[in-house]
Design a protein around this motif. Structure first.
Motif, PDB file in Angstrom:
ATOM      1  N   THR A  17      -6.687  -1.406   2.794  1.00  0.00           N
ATOM      2  CA  THR A  17      -5.334  -1.582   3.303  1.00  0.00           C
ATOM      3  C   THR A  17      -4.667  -0.241   3.581  1.00  0.00           C
ATOM      4  O   THR A  17      -3.906  -0.089   4.534  1.00  0.00           O
ATOM      5  CB  THR A  17      -4.491  -2.383   2.289  1.00  0.00           C
ATOM      6  OG1 THR A  17      -5.120  -3.654   2.070  1.00  0.00           O
ATOM      7  CG2 THR A  17      -3.087  -2.608   2.800  1.00  0.00           C
ATOM      8  N   ALA A  18      -4.977   0.758   2.750  1.00  0.00           N
ATOM      9  CA  ALA A  18      -4.411   2.090   2.942  1.00  0.00           C
ATOM     10  C   ALA A  18      -5.071   2.843   4.087  1.00  0.00           C
ATOM     11  O   ALA A  18      -4.623   3.920   4.458  1.00  0.00           O
ATOM     12  CB  ALA A  18      -4.533   2.900   1.644  1.00  0.00           C
ATOM     13  N   LEU A  62      -7.454  -2.720  -1.725  1.00  0.00           N
ATOM     14  CA  LEU A  62      -6.286  -1.845  -1.640  1.00  0.00           C
ATOM     15  C   LEU A  62      -6.608  -0.592  -0.830  1.00  0.00           C
ATOM     16  O   LEU A  62      -5.804  -0.149   0.000  1.00  0.00           O
ATOM     17  CB  LEU A  62      -5.821  -1.454  -3.044  1.00  0.00           C
ATOM     18  CG  LEU A  62      -5.157  -2.543  -3.889  1.00  0.00           C
ATOM     19  CD1 LEU A  62      -5.010  -2.085  -5.329  1.00  0.00           C
ATOM     20  CD2 LEU A  62      -3.803  -2.922  -3.317  1.00  0.00           C
ATOM     21  N   GLN A 102       3.463   3.044   3.804  1.00  0.00           N
ATOM     22  CA  GLN A 102       3.031   2.698   5.157  1.00  0.00           C
ATOM     23  C   GLN A 102       3.731   1.451   5.682  1.00  0.00           C
ATOM     24  O   GLN A 102       4.010   1.333   6.874  1.00  0.00           O
ATOM     25  CB  GLN A 102       1.518   2.455   5.183  1.00  0.00           C
ATOM     26  CG  GLN A 102       0.672   3.697   4.972  1.00  0.00           C
ATOM     27  CD  GLN A 102      -0.806   3.381   5.050  1.00  0.00           C
ATOM     28  OE1 GLN A 102      -1.242   2.622   5.913  1.00  0.00           O
ATOM     29  NE2 GLN A 102      -1.596   3.933   4.144  1.00  0.00           N
ATOM     30  N   HIS A 103       4.023   0.493   4.788  1.00  0.00           N
ATOM     31  CA  HIS A 103       4.487  -0.820   5.230  1.00  0.00           C
ATOM     32  C   HIS A 103       6.000  -0.997   5.195  1.00  0.00           C
ATOM     33  O   HIS A 103       6.505  -1.981   5.731  1.00  0.00           O
ATOM     34  CB  HIS A 103       3.835  -1.911   4.373  1.00  0.00           C
ATOM     35  CG  HIS A 103       2.371  -2.070   4.644  1.00  0.00           C
ATOM     36  ND1 HIS A 103       1.610  -3.076   4.082  1.00  0.00           N
ATOM     37  CD2 HIS A 103       1.521  -1.364   5.410  1.00  0.00           C
ATOM     38  CE1 HIS A 103       0.355  -2.960   4.494  1.00  0.00           C
ATOM     39  NE2 HIS A 103       0.288  -1.925   5.304  1.00  0.00           N
ATOM     40  N   GLN A 125      -3.849  -9.049   4.757  1.00  0.00           N
ATOM     41  CA  GLN A 125      -3.781  -7.672   4.278  1.00  0.00           C
ATOM     42  C   GLN A 125      -2.878  -7.638   3.061  1.00  0.00           C
ATOM     43  O   GLN A 125      -1.927  -8.412   2.949  1.00  0.00           O
ATOM     44  CB  GLN A 125      -3.202  -6.779   5.392  1.00  0.00           C
ATOM     45  CG  GLN A 125      -3.322  -5.292   5.131  1.00  0.00           C
ATOM     46  CD  GLN A 125      -2.738  -4.509   6.289  1.00  0.00           C
ATOM     47  OE1 GLN A 125      -1.547  -4.578   6.555  1.00  0.00           O
ATOM     48  NE2 GLN A 125      -3.574  -3.758   6.980  1.00  0.00           N
ATOM     49  N   ILE A 167       0.394   2.634   0.097  1.00  0.00           N
ATOM     50  CA  ILE A 167       0.417   1.404   0.902  1.00  0.00           C
ATOM     51  C   ILE A 167       1.855   0.975   1.153  1.00  0.00           C
ATOM     52  O   ILE A 167       2.238   0.624   2.278  1.00  0.00           O
ATOM     53  CB  ILE A 167      -0.369   0.286   0.197  1.00  0.00           C
ATOM     54  CG1 ILE A 167      -1.849   0.648   0.106  1.00  0.00           C
ATOM     55  CG2 ILE A 167      -0.210  -1.043   0.933  1.00  0.00           C
ATOM     56  CD1 ILE A 167      -2.655  -0.283  -0.777  1.00  0.00           C
TER      57      ILE A 167
END
Length: 492
Positions: free
Chosen positions: A105-106, A102, A182-183, A303, A179
């Motif tokens: 991913t961040a 995690l 961001q996505h 991811q 996260i």
């Protein structure tokens, strides 16, 4: 302390002191006291609590040196810390490795990870004051600027831990929210994430004494005296009011978006188009399976949480019956309740579907725990009555013993590989068998100028018999209620 090794390095001052005292006590390879006959078990708990366990294999140092200069500008250097209260050490380390994934991913670089054995988290600093100081030493030695806790910290615990370690401390919930932020790409996804972030932030606001004060009157008003006194509003109250106002606005916007989503879903229901939802743990391969089934071209990345916005695509069974496939956001262990609430309207797509494809990563060391976590979230959103098929993905790299164990435990399952395409014929046949079929029998004589209805009977229904006559095409079939209404005028 700078070098990460596969072995466990134990910070155990009490064990070292005992080694010098001459007492005849033995410790295992992890620094825990080995119980002799007659011990009551409390010795184990005391020694376990006195050790911070270093977890190996978490370092994310870059292999491609050409990226170093660029990534150093944006990467946070983090140390992970977990409190291990139950289960085996393997489970605790697996949880910390998931936290490392995690963090990566961040956009962070993981320098080290430690576990603290406790019966329950310390109400003050989560770790305990002594262990918090040892964590500060690790942070200094590793050169970290952030600590990530594998759990949800109370506001007071986070502040107390920050006061000791002297760097920023965030918890698992804040990391997952970051996260998602961001996505998120769509307007609805961004609104859902912002709502979850504000709901998380609201109880964590804190003041800074007089510098935060907006009260008027007396000495606080600079000695302005009469006429200047009033109730005023502290800055923290102002922030809280603004956040509550923003939360209310986001809820109204999301309610409007939910209406649009419901309208589209009801129109599909009215047309009796069956729906299939794809759900599962994050990074299990849901989007890859959707692409393989429909050619949707949805973003696929190795991811966590690469997909946040639900994707609906149309497909058809091998015998030509249409249905929709919906790709949903991935789940994770202890998914923050703020996110579950914010994404409730999206997750309702699963509860309204006719069939659930529960995708499981067959190559994961503990896929059963992922299945349990996903079913827990589905229960929270009321999607427990949907017919479920376990789709065991990544069969090309999975351990055959794990695949065998899963297929024996989950009777309604199919094994596939989204990368190679193996098992997808069986999956398509299974979808066709499980989807609801037209069940209203009709016997109609359709004129030759109504070839459109003949085509729809073949595509949307199940033709039992067909005969060409002088007056038209006589068809006996099973159809949906909608199609039955349109065929009623031609009934024999």
């Amino acid at each position: 302390m700078n070098n990460m090794t596969a072995e466990h390095t134990i910070l155990n001052r009490r064990a070292e002191a005992l080694a010098d005292s001459g007492e005849d006590e033995r410790y295992d390879e992890y620094g825990f006291l080995i119980e002799d006959e007659g011990t009551d078990g409390d010795q184990f708990d005391r020694e376990a609590r006195s050790a911070l366990r270093r977890v190996g294999g978490l370092s994310t140092e870059l292999e491609d040196v050409t990226e170093v200069e660029y990534r150093q500008l944006r990467l946070e250097h983090v140390v992970l810390v977990g409190v291990w209260t139950e289960g085996t050490v393997e489970d605790a380390e697996a949880n910390l490795r998931e936290l490392a994934a995690l963090a990566e991913t961040a956009g962070s670089e993981v320098l080290a990870g430690v576990l603290q054995r406790r019966t329950k988290p310390d109400p003050g600093t989560w770790l305990g004051s002594g262990k918090a100081k040892e964590l500060r030493d690790i942070v200094v030695a590793e050169g970290a600027d952030t600590v990530i806790a594998d759990g949800e910290l109370a506001p007071s615990q986070r502040r107390a831990l920050e006061d000791v370690v002297k760097v920023k401390v965030i918890d698992r919930t804040a990391l997952i929210l970051d996260i998602f932020a961001q996505h998120a790409k769509s307007k609805e996804g961004k609104a859902q994430v912002e709502l979850a972030q504000l709901q998380y932030l609201l109880p964590r606001l804190r003041g800074w004494g007089e510098s935060m004060s907006r009260q008027a009157g007396g000495q606080a008003a600079g000695g302005q005296g009469m006429g200047s006194r009033g109730p005023g509003e502290t800055k923290i109250e102002l922030d809280r009011r603004r956040i509550n106002s923003r939360i209310s606005k986001l809820k109204r916007e999301l309610s409007g978006m939910k209406t649009v989503r419901d309208t589209k879903r009801h129109s599909r229901k009215a047309g009796h188009v069956p729906s299939v939802a794809i759900a599962g743990y994050t990074n299990a391969g849901k989007s890859s399976i959707l692409n393989r089934l429909t050619g949707a071209g949805v973003l696929v990345e190795n991811q966590l949480f690469a997909t946040l916005d639900p994707t609906v695509r149309r497909s058809q069974t091998p015998d030509g019956r249409p249905y929709t496939l919906t790709d949903t956001v991935g789940f994770v262990r202890e998914l923050p309740h703020q996110l579950v609430e914010a994404f409730r309207s999206t997750l309702e797509e699963v509860g309204e579907s006719d069939l659930l494809l529960h995708v499981v990563d067959g190559s994961h060391p503990d896929p059963e725990s992922q299945i349990t976590a996903v079913r827990g979230v589905l229960s929270d959103v009321g999607a427990t009555d949907v017919k479920e098929v376990i789709v065991i993905n990544k069969a090309d790299v999975a351990d055959p013993e794990v695949i065998d164990r899963l297929t024996r435990a989950e009777k309604h399952s199919v094994v596939v590989s989204a990368r190679t395409g193996a098992g997808f014929e069986e999956l398509l046949d299974l979808i066709a068998d499980e989807l609801p079929k037209p069940d209203i029998r009709v016997d109609v004589l359709l004129p030759y100028d109504r070839g459109d209805l003949v085509s729809r009977v073949h595509s949307e229904g199940e033709v039992l018999a067909s005969e060409h006559t002088a007056d038209g095409t006589r068809v006996q079939a099973k159809v949906t209620p909608t199609l039955e209404g349109e065929l009623a005028a031609y009934a024999v």
